[in-house]
Design a protein around this motif. Sequence first.
Motif, PDB file in Angstrom:
ATOM      1  N   ILE A 176      34.219  17.192  14.486  1.00  0.00           N
ATOM      2  CA  ILE A 176      35.654  17.250  14.148  1.00  0.00           C
ATOM      3  C   ILE A 176      35.918  18.258  13.024  1.00  0.00           C
ATOM      4  O   ILE A 176      36.878  19.016  13.059  1.00  0.00           O
ATOM      5  N   HIS A 229      37.749  11.723   8.796  1.00  0.00           N
ATOM      6  CA  HIS A 229      37.756  12.707   9.883  1.00  0.00           C
ATOM      7  C   HIS A 229      39.146  13.329   9.934  1.00  0.00           C
ATOM      8  O   HIS A 229      39.307  14.519  10.118  1.00  0.00           O
ATOM      9  N   GLU A 237      28.124   8.723  13.536  1.00  0.00           N
ATOM     10  CA  GLU A 237      29.066   9.214  12.510  1.00  0.00           C
ATOM     11  C   GLU A 237      28.759  10.659  12.123  1.00  0.00           C
ATOM     12  O   GLU A 237      29.655  11.472  11.971  1.00  0.00           O
ATOM     13  N   THR A 279      29.929  12.980  15.054  1.00  0.00           N
ATOM     14  CA  THR A 279      31.384  13.124  15.254  1.00  0.00           C
ATOM     15  C   THR A 279      32.040  13.790  14.049  1.00  0.00           C
ATOM     16  O   THR A 279      32.957  14.596  14.201  1.00  0.00           O
ATOM     17  N   MET A 319      38.806   5.320  12.733  1.00  0.00           N
ATOM     18  CA  MET A 319      38.776   6.742  12.370  1.00  0.00           C
ATOM     19  C   MET A 319      39.397   7.600  13.458  1.00  0.00           C
ATOM     20  O   MET A 319      40.234   8.450  13.217  1.00  0.00           O
ATOM     21  N   SER A 320      38.926   7.372  14.705  1.00  0.00           N
ATOM     22  CA  SER A 320      39.407   8.238  15.781  1.00  0.00           C
ATOM     23  C   SER A 320      40.896   8.026  16.012  1.00  0.00           C
ATOM     24  O   SER A 320      41.627   8.963  16.326  1.00  0.00           O
ATOM     25  N   THR A 353      25.871   9.925  21.157  1.00  0.00           N
ATOM     26  CA  THR A 353      26.758   8.763  21.270  1.00  0.00           C
ATOM     27  C   THR A 353      26.138   7.725  22.216  1.00  0.00           C
ATOM     28  O   THR A 353      26.091   6.535  21.918  1.00  0.00           O
ATOM     29  N   ALA A 378      34.325   3.550  12.830  1.00  0.00           N
ATOM     30  CA  ALA A 378      34.382   4.706  13.727  1.00  0.00           C
ATOM     31  C   ALA A 378      35.604   4.638  14.638  1.00  0.00           C
ATOM     32  O   ALA A 378      36.285   5.642  14.872  1.00  0.00           O
ATOM     33  N   THR A 396      42.839   9.982  13.476  1.00  0.00           N
ATOM     34  CA  THR A 396      42.746  11.412  13.778  1.00  0.00           C
ATOM     35  C   THR A 396      43.772  11.806  14.831  1.00  0.00           C
ATOM     36  O   THR A 396      44.444  12.834  14.725  1.00  0.00           O
ATOM     37  N   ILE A 397      43.924  10.957  15.853  1.00  0.00           N
ATOM     38  CA  ILE A 397      44.901  11.249  16.921  1.00  0.00           C
ATOM     39  C   ILE A 397      46.319  11.238  16.342  1.00  0.00           C
ATOM     40  O   ILE A 397      47.142  12.104  16.651  1.00  0.00           O
TER      41      ILE A 397
END
Length: 714
Positions: free
Chosen positions: A182, A366, A175, A178, A697-698, A92, A694, A701-702
């Motif tokens: 995940i 993800h 990408e 991660t 995406m996160s 990262t 990205a 996911t949360i």
Amino acid sequence: MSKQKSNHHSHHHHSEHEKHDKHHQSHRDGKKEQHQHHEHSNHEDHKNHNEKEPSHHQHGGHGGGHAGHHEHMIEDFKKRFWISLILAIPITYLSPMIHMLFNYEVTFPGNMVLLFLLSTIVFFYGGKPFLVGAWDEIKAKTPGMMLLISLAIVTAYVYSTLTAFFIEGSDFYFEVATLIVIMLLGHWVEMRSVLGASKALEELIKLMPKEAHKMDASGNIVDVSVEELHPGDEILVKSGEKIPLDGEIFEGESTVDESMLTGESVPIEKRPGMEAIGGAVNGEGVLKIRVNKTGNDTYLAQVIQLVSDAESTKSRAQGFADTAAKWLFYVAVFAGIITLLYWATTGDFEFALERMVTVLIIACPHALGLAMPLVTSRSTSIAAKKGLLIRNRIPFESAWKVDQIVFDKTGTLTEGNFGVTDVHPSEGIREEELLRLAYSVETQSDHPIAKGIVKEGEERNLELYDVTNYKNLTGKGLTAEVNGFEIATISPGAMRGKHIEFDEETYDKLAQQGKTVIFILKDNELQGMIALADIIRKSSYDVIKELNDRGIETVMMTGDNTRVANYVGEKLGISKVIAEVLPHEKASNVKKLKENNRKVAMIGDGINDAPALAEADLGIAIGAGTDVAIETADVVLVNSNPVDILNIVKLSKESYRKMVQNLGWATGYNILAIPLAAGVLYNFGILITPAIGAAVMSLSTIIVAINAQLLKID
């Protein structure tokens, strides 16, 4: 199998049921530890391993192979996850895409080479399970989660490597890292939450006795292994032993407990000329048997075959997440090709390639990799609190669609042990006195019927008489001396043999209800009759009523005789009764019920239920049942309470709802992002850069992670 182990099974329905239950409970809890493994969840990265499974099972079980293998897989995912996570940190930091996002620069010589090396380790080491799984999915022609993940990581890795050294374009190493981290986390969470692949076949093989007492021409007895026997050989079975193979009895009388195999609740009186089944437990007599079936022809071997056939067809089913992934895979490939073709016409091939890669990576959410496993693990822990052990995810996921629930009778709707239902003393004799006589004599015996009478005597706090000179008349009953009188407790057949008159009308009424009647004589004078029956569980009434209210059809299927079955069925209000079903017919009856696309659940507890449990869309076992049933089932009711079925239906419905919500979240964003990534609005200056992709995406996911934790049932 040692004698005491076989005996533990033989009191399948005695009043020691309580003890048996507790024993089973502790046994089960012990098993639970080694069971927190699970066949590789929905994405079964070796579905094929599962399909090939049964073949090598038939040559004798290979110990706890499956369990150990699974534990090992959980450890493997855990290790891959942590190592990939640690490597993802420098990746990262070194990733040009993150530089752009946070506006800093790393420019030491060889930074790209280091980034490439670290990413390569993560790709091959962390990505291995997905790449292997994808290959299996391609071979099985069932694209699913593994292929979708692999499509994204392979594309991103290959393209990033090209841009790092050969062509213009942005890199996607961040990408790759991660996504792998995940997805590894998702798989690890899911595998930990569900029990492992079934060991039913190993449990079945354990039931087969290993050796037999063979009699040679001159009557000598030699102990030989069961493999060495041929049809026509003569064997001896002592009391309390398991019958080694199927055959015909040619000498001796005994009662044989076949409940484990056939579901018949009362031990069967056996005489010369009758059949004996391998695996059944012999009672007090000695039997001589002429073997007529060996190897794969025996009853148990056929049950093993039926179970393995049903399990291998079932393992090909795809879970909810896999089905979703399959469609996303098709969408991604289609959108990617269109994007590449469109932009390639503008002449800038490198830009076209970057667009296509962005599309393929964005198509693999993800969030999807975590959405399902988190719902899975949450529903599994709720289930465990409610006394349900989920062994197999996929059938459980669709339990809410069930139209019919098939119940086995003995040991499932009933307790599987006898209780006194009616007492009819002869004229001038007190009920108390009649029971006291029977109770005193029967304390000497360990027959299930004797146990039922003893239990009644204990509950009424009756005093025991002194009993002497106790004799067991195999197949007829018992006699003993009490206060100088000869007291006998005998069967209806023995009464007729002695030509003693009794109230035929009362007897017929009891027999019609499927009750077992015994007669008590005092110096050959009838004192009265006592009727016993397999006791219906109190909870059975509630569960049948509630299922009927929900519009789920209830079916009772049993090996027991029609009279008993109809009596129990009527008392409970079951919609359909199928009785006198031979065990191998249970599975074909379930198959019949499944016609016209109906979803059938089956709940049972015995070996004779195993093929049907495997055949049903959802197999449910009673925790106090046999290990084989438990291993074949998709869900186990730890507290042996049929009412818990209602929780399965409720929990399945709620889990499904959460999965749909999470799928909506996880893919909704993707469906929107794919055209933007493809450059639909490029001319308006709107283009999703990999970095924005990205970040969003996160976030999604949360959101799915939090949503999964909100799953609950009342």
